[in-house]
Design a protein around this motif. Structure first.
Motif, short mmCIF file in Angstrom:
data_model
loop_
_atom_site.label_atom_id
_atom_site.label_comp_id
_atom_site.label_asym_id
_atom_site.label_seq_id
_atom_site.Cartn_x
_atom_site.Cartn_y
_atom_site.Cartn_z
N VAL A 409 -37.07 -4.30 46.33
CA VAL A 409 -37.15 -5.62 46.96
C VAL A 409 -36.11 -6.50 46.29
O VAL A 409 -36.10 -6.65 45.07
CB VAL A 409 -38.55 -6.24 46.81
CG1 VAL A 409 -38.57 -7.66 47.40
CG2 VAL A 409 -39.60 -5.39 47.47
N SER A 410 -35.22 -7.07 47.12
CA SER A 410 -34.17 -7.95 46.62
C SER A 410 -34.39 -9.35 47.17
O SER A 410 -34.66 -9.52 48.37
CB SER A 410 -32.78 -7.45 47.01
OG SER A 410 -32.54 -6.17 46.45
N ILE A 411 -34.27 -10.34 46.29
CA ILE A 411 -34.41 -11.74 46.67
C ILE A 411 -33.06 -12.41 46.42
O ILE A 411 -32.55 -12.43 45.29
CB ILE A 411 -35.53 -12.43 45.85
CG1 ILE A 411 -36.87 -11.70 46.09
CG2 ILE A 411 -35.65 -13.90 46.23
CD1 ILE A 411 -37.99 -12.18 45.20
N TRP A 412 -32.48 -12.95 47.51
CA TRP A 412 -31.13 -13.50 47.48
C TRP A 412 -31.19 -15.02 47.58
O TRP A 412 -32.02 -15.57 48.30
CB TRP A 412 -30.29 -12.95 48.63
CG TRP A 412 -30.28 -11.45 48.74
CD1 TRP A 412 -31.23 -10.67 49.28
CD2 TRP A 412 -29.24 -10.59 48.30
NE1 TRP A 412 -30.88 -9.36 49.21
CE2 TRP A 412 -29.64 -9.26 48.61
CE3 TRP A 412 -28.00 -10.78 47.67
CZ2 TRP A 412 -28.89 -8.15 48.33
CZ3 TRP A 412 -27.23 -9.65 47.40
CH2 TRP A 412 -27.66 -8.36 47.71
N ASP A 413 -30.26 -15.66 46.86
CA ASP A 413 -30.09 -17.10 46.96
C ASP A 413 -28.97 -17.38 47.94
O ASP A 413 -27.88 -16.80 47.84
CB ASP A 413 -29.76 -17.70 45.58
CG ASP A 413 -29.90 -19.21 45.55
OD1 ASP A 413 -29.81 -19.83 46.63
OD2 ASP A 413 -30.10 -19.78 44.46
N ALA A 414 -29.22 -18.27 48.91
CA ALA A 414 -28.23 -18.54 49.95
C ALA A 414 -26.96 -19.15 49.40
O ALA A 414 -25.88 -19.03 50.01
CB ALA A 414 -28.83 -19.45 51.02
N ARG A 415 -27.00 -19.77 48.23
CA ARG A 415 -25.80 -20.39 47.66
C ARG A 415 -24.91 -19.39 46.97
O ARG A 415 -23.73 -19.67 46.72
CB ARG A 415 -26.22 -21.49 46.66
CG ARG A 415 -26.99 -22.64 47.31
CD ARG A 415 -27.62 -23.53 46.26
NE ARG A 415 -28.66 -22.82 45.51
CZ ARG A 415 -29.41 -23.41 44.56
NH1 ARG A 415 -29.19 -24.69 44.24
NH2 ARG A 415 -30.32 -22.73 43.92
N SER A 416 -25.46 -18.20 46.65
CA SER A 416 -24.66 -17.18 45.99
C SER A 416 -25.17 -15.81 46.44
O SER A 416 -26.20 -15.32 45.94
CB SER A 416 -24.79 -17.31 44.46
OG SER A 416 -24.08 -16.29 43.80
#
Length: 572
Positions: A409-416
């Motif tokens: 499970v990967s959680i991404w930040d929209a700013r990076s």
């Protein structure tokens, strides 16, 4: 058979004059000699009543002598008690206790001994003890009555004085005992106690059961009026007013040629109340308002529909093809707007974030597309090594969650988007079920496959796992409720059911046997009340599991109001 001997007494030998079992002989007691008092004219309580002399002497002679002892008058021995009974019925203290006078029987007059009640002068003397004011009463004609009254008063005074002195002595004894115990302690004992108290940090001068100083006041004031004016909840309120959930589907539709593949995503419900479903090489649109079904398009025979997703405004639907192509269709006009290429394998998951479309392929690649420009590919997200089977943007577009066949499970930040913010490896199977909480934005729920069967809840701000559920079945999808603090999970092998869980208590409200085979896909209606499920048994069912109560506020609207209030306070 042995016979039992029965002993029957013989006539004339019922009673014996000899000692039987240590008992006294049952013979008539000798009549005592008449005393001078009995010969007097004063009536006695032991004299024969008048009605007993009515019989004749000749009749009495005919009655034989009985061997049962007759009742004889009781004799009072003056040497056994320190009180002697006088004719007035008042106790008189014996003066000579040491000397033993001769035994004599005292007879008390019948009219004077019927009740032992002191006379009025004696009672008043008792009541007036210690006051010094005793009214004088005329002396009785009998000197014995006056003497008995004075003796009774003096004895009562002696008794009260004795009780007073006894009470004082007990009080003084308790005080003296405390003083003596403190005085008896030797210097060595006191030094030992003081050393032990100093080592333990105790103060010998304070009491053990003493009040402690008041706790420090809270920096946040407490409104006691509001706290104590709240109505009490009845004990059976939850059981009585518990929400009823229907266990039968509200509607059932046929879904022929539905591909039985766990990793695909072939069902979605738009904000315009339209359901899109991929069946083999075709995409169908079903209107929940009118009940009409329309075919959007069909692919070539050598490929199939692998995924689809509605845009945020519900006007367009994106479709992933088995060849890696991504198509965007205008549903109202039923026209294809454009095709986007780049993936080498099938596109099994996709998610919209305003004008951006994120797609995941079988080789683990994640692409970001801007559908407004010709060069649509604006970014590549590299994290997974297995097929992307779960993909979901958060409601505010700040974070992206992706799950793959690599159990990651990967959680991404929209700013990076160059690297994931968090990577979670707690699942032991493919992660297809992903769902963001609508009333708590930083709460993410993820579900594992058949070798994991777990639902994990993540705080995406800190990356911590806050809760977990062992469902005991393959988790295929997760859907949060917008009206209740609950989450619905659909399962594959072996249950093929829908389960509703409370949050954060994680109590299972109900489990509904939904389909005959594993539930592959699910989607929630725009009002958040109906859940649509598609299974490998080629059926599409609609379940009214989150029915709202009349006038009940939505959790999403309340969460938005709180966010608006917080943002306005920060700006100020």
């Amino acid at each position: 058979m042995a016979s039992v001997d029965v002993c029957t007494p013989t006539k004339g030998r019922v009673f014996s004059t000899r000692m039987a079992g240590g008992r006294m002989p049952l013979t008539p007691s000798p009549k005592p000699k008449p005393s001078p008092m009995q010969t007097s004219n004063v009536p006695s309580i032991h004299t024969t009543p008048l009605f007993a002399t009515a019989g004749s002497k000749s009749a009495a002679k005919k009655i034989g002598k009985s061997n049962i002892a007759k009742a004889s008058p009781k004799r009072l021995d003056s040497d056994l008690s320190e009180f002697a009974l006088t004719s007035t019925g008042t106790p008189v203290k014996s003066r000579n206790n040491r000397s033993r006078p001769q035994k004599s029987s005292v007879r008390i007059a019948y009219n004077a001994a019927d009740r032992f009640v002191p006379n009025r002068s004696a009672s008043e003397a008792i009541c007036n003890i210690g006051t010094g004011k005793v009214e004088s009463r005329p002396k009785s004609s009998s000197s014995k009555v006056q003497e008995g009254s004075s003796i009774l008063a003096s004895s009562a005074f002696d008794i009260s004085m004795r009780d007073d002195l006894l009470g004082r002595g007990i009080d003084g004894l308790s005080i003296d005992r405390e003083e003596n115990t403190s005085e008896k302690k030797s210097p060595n004992t006191k030094a030992y106690e003081s050393s032990v108290a100093q080592a333990c940090g105790l103060n010998l001068n304070t009491r053990i059961l003493a009040f402690k100083p008041a706790p420090p006041e809270s920096s946040r004031p407490v409104d006691l009026r509001a706290q104590y004016s709240r109505p009490l909840k009845p004990a059976g309120l939850n059981a009585q007013f518990r929400r009823r959930i229907l266990t039968s589907p509200d509607r059932v539709l046929d879904a022929p040629n539905l591909v039985d593949d766990y990793y695909l995503n072939l069902l979605d419900w738009s904000c315009n109340n339209q359901v899109a479903i991929g069946l083999g090489q075709s995409v169908y649109i079903w209107s929940a308002d009118t009940g009409n079904v329309a075919s959007l398009f069909e692919t070539s025979a050598d490929t199939y529909v692998s995924s689809l997703k509605w845009s945020n405004d519900g006007a367009y639907v994106s479709v992933g093809i088995g060849t890696g192509e991504v198509q965007i269709w205008d549903v109202e006009d039923q026209t294809k707007l454009r095709s986007m290429y780049g993936h080498e394998t099938r596109v099994s998951a996709m998610s919209w974030n305003k004008h951006q479309l994120t797609t995941g392929a079988r080789n683990g690649w994640l692409f970001n597309h801007d559908v407004r420009i010709a060069q649509h590919k604006i970014g590549t997200l590299e994290s997974h090594t297995g097929e992307i089977c779960g993909l979901e943007w958060r409601g505010d577009g700040a974070q992206l969650a992706s799950g793959g066949n690599d159990n990651l499970v990967s959680i991404w930040d929209a700013r990076s988007l160059q690297a994931p913010k968090f990577q979670k490896t707690n699942h032991n199977a493919a992660v297809k079920a992903l769902s963001w909480c609508p009333w708590q934005h930083n709460l993410l729920a993820t579900g594992g496959g058949s070798h994991d069967r777990q639902i994990h809840f993540w705080n995406t701000t800190t990356g911590a796992r806050v809760n977990s559920i062992d469902t005991g079945s393959q988790v295929t999808s997760l859907r949060w409720s917008t009206s209740y603090k609950e989450i619905a999970s659909t399962s594959g092998f072996p249950d093929n059911s829908i389960s509703i869980w409370q949050y954060p208590t994680l109590v299972k409200n109900i489990e509904i046997p939904a389909h005959e085979s594993r539930v592959l896909h699910s989607s929630l209606s725009p009002d958040g009340q109906i859940l649509a499920t598609a299974a490998a048994d080629e059926s599409l069912k609609f379940w009214k599991i989150f029915e709202k109560k009349a006038g009940a506020p939505s959790l999403v609207m309340s969460a938005r109001k709180e966010n608006d209030i917080m943002s306005s306070s920060v700006i100020r």
